[in-house]
Design an enzyme around this catalytic site. Sequence first.
Site, short mmCIF file in Angstrom:
data_model
loop_
_atom_site.label_atom_id
_atom_site.label_comp_id
_atom_site.label_asym_id
_atom_site.label_seq_id
_atom_site.Cartn_x
_atom_site.Cartn_y
_atom_site.Cartn_z
N HIS A 1 -6.89 7.98 11.99
CA HIS A 1 -6.40 6.60 11.93
C HIS A 1 -4.91 6.51 11.64
O HIS A 1 -4.43 5.47 11.18
CB HIS A 1 -7.19 5.80 10.88
N CYS B 1 16.12 0.55 19.88
CA CYS B 1 16.17 -0.60 20.82
C CYS B 1 16.18 -1.94 20.10
O CYS B 1 16.20 -2.99 20.73
CB CYS B 1 14.99 -0.55 21.80
N ASP C 1 -3.32 8.23 3.98
CA ASP C 1 -2.51 8.37 2.76
C ASP C 1 -1.76 9.70 2.62
O ASP C 1 -1.08 9.91 1.62
CB ASP C 1 -3.40 8.12 1.51
N ARG D 1 0.84 -1.21 0.00
CA ARG D 1 0.00 0.00 0.00
C ARG D 1 0.87 1.25 0.00
O ARG D 1 0.55 2.23 -0.68
CB ARG D 1 -0.94 -0.02 1.21
N ASN E 1 -20.86 11.74 -2.37
CA ASN E 1 -20.55 10.32 -2.48
C ASN E 1 -21.38 9.76 -3.63
O ASN E 1 -22.59 10.02 -3.67
CB ASN E 1 -20.94 9.62 -1.16
N GLN F 1 -10.18 9.99 7.95
CA GLN F 1 -9.94 8.61 8.38
C GLN F 1 -8.78 8.02 7.56
O GLN F 1 -8.31 6.93 7.85
CB GLN F 1 -11.17 7.74 8.15
C1 BV8 Z 1 -12.07 1.06 18.35
C2 BV8 Z 1 -6.53 2.27 9.27
C3 BV8 Z 1 -12.11 0.59 20.68
C4 BV8 Z 1 -5.46 1.37 8.89
C5 BV8 Z 1 -8.76 1.43 9.64
C6 BV8 Z 1 -19.31 0.11 17.39
C7 BV8 Z 1 -18.87 1.23 18.08
C8 BV8 Z 1 -17.50 1.47 18.25
C9 BV8 Z 1 -16.55 0.61 17.67
C10 BV8 Z 1 -17.03 -0.50 16.98
C11 BV8 Z 1 -18.38 -0.76 16.85
N1 BV8 Z 1 -18.51 -1.93 16.15
C12 BV8 Z 1 -17.30 -2.40 15.82
C13 BV8 Z 1 -16.39 -1.55 16.31
C14 BV8 Z 1 -14.98 -1.70 16.14
C15 BV8 Z 1 -14.43 -1.10 14.86
C16 BV8 Z 1 -15.44 -0.78 13.81
O1 BV8 Z 1 -15.96 0.34 13.72
N2 BV8 Z 1 -15.70 -1.77 12.94
C17 BV8 Z 1 -16.61 -1.55 11.84
C18 BV8 Z 1 -16.06 -2.19 10.57
C19 BV8 Z 1 -17.98 -2.08 12.23
N3 BV8 Z 1 -13.73 0.12 15.20
C20 BV8 Z 1 -12.48 -0.01 15.67
O2 BV8 Z 1 -11.92 -1.07 15.87
C21 BV8 Z 1 -11.78 1.30 15.97
N4 BV8 Z 1 -11.25 1.21 17.31
O3 BV8 Z 1 -13.27 1.06 18.29
O4 BV8 Z 1 -11.36 0.86 19.50
C22 BV8 Z 1 -11.18 0.83 21.78
C23 BV8 Z 1 -11.37 1.93 22.60
C24 BV8 Z 1 -10.50 2.13 23.66
C25 BV8 Z 1 -9.42 1.25 23.88
C26 BV8 Z 1 -9.22 0.18 23.00
C27 BV8 Z 1 -10.10 -0.06 21.95
C28 BV8 Z 1 -10.60 1.49 15.03
C29 BV8 Z 1 -11.11 1.66 13.63
C30 BV8 Z 1 -9.96 2.06 12.71
C31 BV8 Z 1 -9.56 0.90 11.87
N5 BV8 Z 1 -8.55 1.34 10.91
N6 BV8 Z 1 -7.78 1.70 8.79
C32 BV8 Z 1 -5.35 1.26 7.40
O5 BV8 Z 1 -5.93 2.09 6.67
O6 BV8 Z 1 -4.66 0.34 6.99
S1 BV8 Z 1 -10.29 1.16 8.97
C33 BV8 Z 1 -10.50 1.81 7.44
O7 BV8 Z 1 -11.90 2.16 7.44
C34 BV8 Z 1 -9.82 3.10 7.03
O8 BV8 Z 1 -9.31 3.87 8.09
C35 BV8 Z 1 -10.95 3.85 6.36
O9 BV8 Z 1 -10.69 5.18 6.23
C36 BV8 Z 1 -12.02 3.55 7.32
C37 BV8 Z 1 -13.41 3.89 6.93
O10 BV8 Z 1 -13.62 3.41 5.64
P1 BV8 Z 1 -13.98 4.52 4.55
O11 BV8 Z 1 -12.91 5.54 4.58
O12 BV8 Z 1 -15.37 4.98 4.75
O13 BV8 Z 1 -13.81 3.70 3.20
P2 BV8 Z 1 -14.83 2.65 2.59
O14 BV8 Z 1 -14.10 1.85 1.56
O15 BV8 Z 1 -15.57 1.95 3.68
O16 BV8 Z 1 -15.92 3.58 1.83
C38 BV8 Z 1 -15.49 4.30 0.69
C39 BV8 Z 1 -16.63 5.24 0.37
O17 BV8 Z 1 -16.20 6.09 -0.69
C40 BV8 Z 1 -17.87 4.52 -0.11
O18 BV8 Z 1 -19.02 5.10 0.50
C41 BV8 Z 1 -17.89 4.80 -1.62
O19 BV8 Z 1 -19.22 4.94 -2.12
C42 BV8 Z 1 -17.20 6.14 -1.68
N7 BV8 Z 1 -16.52 6.43 -2.94
C43 BV8 Z 1 -15.97 5.56 -3.84
N8 BV8 Z 1 -15.43 6.27 -4.87
C44 BV8 Z 1 -15.62 7.58 -4.59
C45 BV8 Z 1 -16.31 7.69 -3.36
N9 BV8 Z 1 -16.66 8.87 -2.82
C46 BV8 Z 1 -16.34 9.98 -3.50
N10 BV8 Z 1 -15.68 9.98 -4.69
C47 BV8 Z 1 -15.31 8.79 -5.25
N11 BV8 Z 1 -14.65 8.80 -6.44
ZN ZN Z 2 12.38 0.79 20.08
#
Ligand code: BV8
Ligand code: ZN
Length: 245
Positions: free
Chosen positions: A117, A155, A102, A68, A218, A99
């Site tokens: 993130h 380290c 990049d 990536r 979107n 979020q």
């Molecule tokens: C946490 C980073 C707790 C790394 C990512 C309920 C409540 C709270 C939490 C949760 C819950 N249920 C589940 C959870 C846990 C989880 C979560 O939300 N899961 C989801 C899937 C249900 N959340 C977590 O784990 C978070 N942490 O809750 O911790 C905690 C608290 C205290 C102490 C300890 C723990 C952490 C979440 C972060 C995960 N990291 N990525 C990496 O990138 O490698 S996730 C990833 O998803 C990216 O960050 C990304 O940005 C993010 C969201 O996705 P989107 O950006 O929306 O992208 P997506 O592909 O989904 O959608 C694209 C959109 O673009 C579409 O709508 C499409 O139509 C549109 N599109 C397409 N082309 C275009 C366009 N729009 C405009 N123009 C275009 N041309």
């Molecule tokens: Zn270190």
Amino acid sequence: MLCEEAGRILTKAKFAIAFTGAGISAESGVPTFRDANGLWKNYRPEDLATPEAFRRNPRLVWEFYRWRMKLISKARPNRAHLALARLEEMGILKAVITQNVDDLHREAGTKNLIELHGNIFRVRCTACSYRENLKESERLEELLSSDELPKCPRCGSLLRPDVVWFGEALPKGALEKAFELASKADVVLVIGTSGVVYPAAYIPYIVKEHGGRVIEVNPRRSGITPIADVFIPKPAGEGMGKILE
Ligand code: BV8
Ligand code: ZN
């Protein structure tokens, strides 16, 4: 017309912010996560973007992130990123909360940027407090040209991408600052997010709860569309181009 209405709301706004997801970078060639050809269609997030996955198989996770990083380092900001930087220069936009990992908003010139993130070009040590921005240290090429597991220069422990994985808390300061901005905003411009990942996806809801307006750009409906005051069913570049016209 929708874009005129959005333009009018934005110019009259006292405190507008933007909230962006992977979709804003799609036109820069960066794959999204949940679209038809999105990343999570070919890989299970649990296998690649969790601390357990990294503990279980750091080589696989580093291979995914190196792939990536190579792809994203070739990407350039598109006109949607540039439009947000322009709106900030004009004093209309007060901050961009993203979020995305990049770095394209920063490259486009956005100054007040909150990366909820993390950032794919930053690494941090799994044992000590060492962290490094590979673009600033100019060690990005070195890391990408090796397939060794990168080690901490301080380290010797394993380095990891400085991004937030599933099940990990968001950077403390960033989330608090983002929620504070959302509670003050009278307009949030939501671009390119499916609105399914929490706690980030709370941002537009916080703006709405405080009486603010939600403008969404979107091509498809998302988890945010139900609370959007204006929904512009267009790709980010075209949608932002029309709003700025
Ligand atoms: C946490 C980073 C707790 C790394 C990512 C309920 C409540 C709270 C939490 C949760 C819950 N249920 C589940 C959870 C846990 C989880 C979560 O939300 N899961 C989801 C899937 C249900 N959340 C977590 O784990 C978070 N942490 O809750 O911790 C905690 C608290 C205290 C102490 C300890 C723990 C952490 C979440 C972060 C995960 N990291 N990525 C990496 O990138 O490698 S996730 C990833 O998803 C990216 O960050 C990304 O940005 C993010 C969201 O996705 P989107 O950006 O929306 O992208 P997506 O592909 O989904 O959608 C694209 C959109 O673009 C579409 O709508 C499409 O139509 C549109 N599109 C397409 N082309 C275009 C366009 N729009 C405009 N123009 C275009 N041309
Ligand atoms: Zn270190």
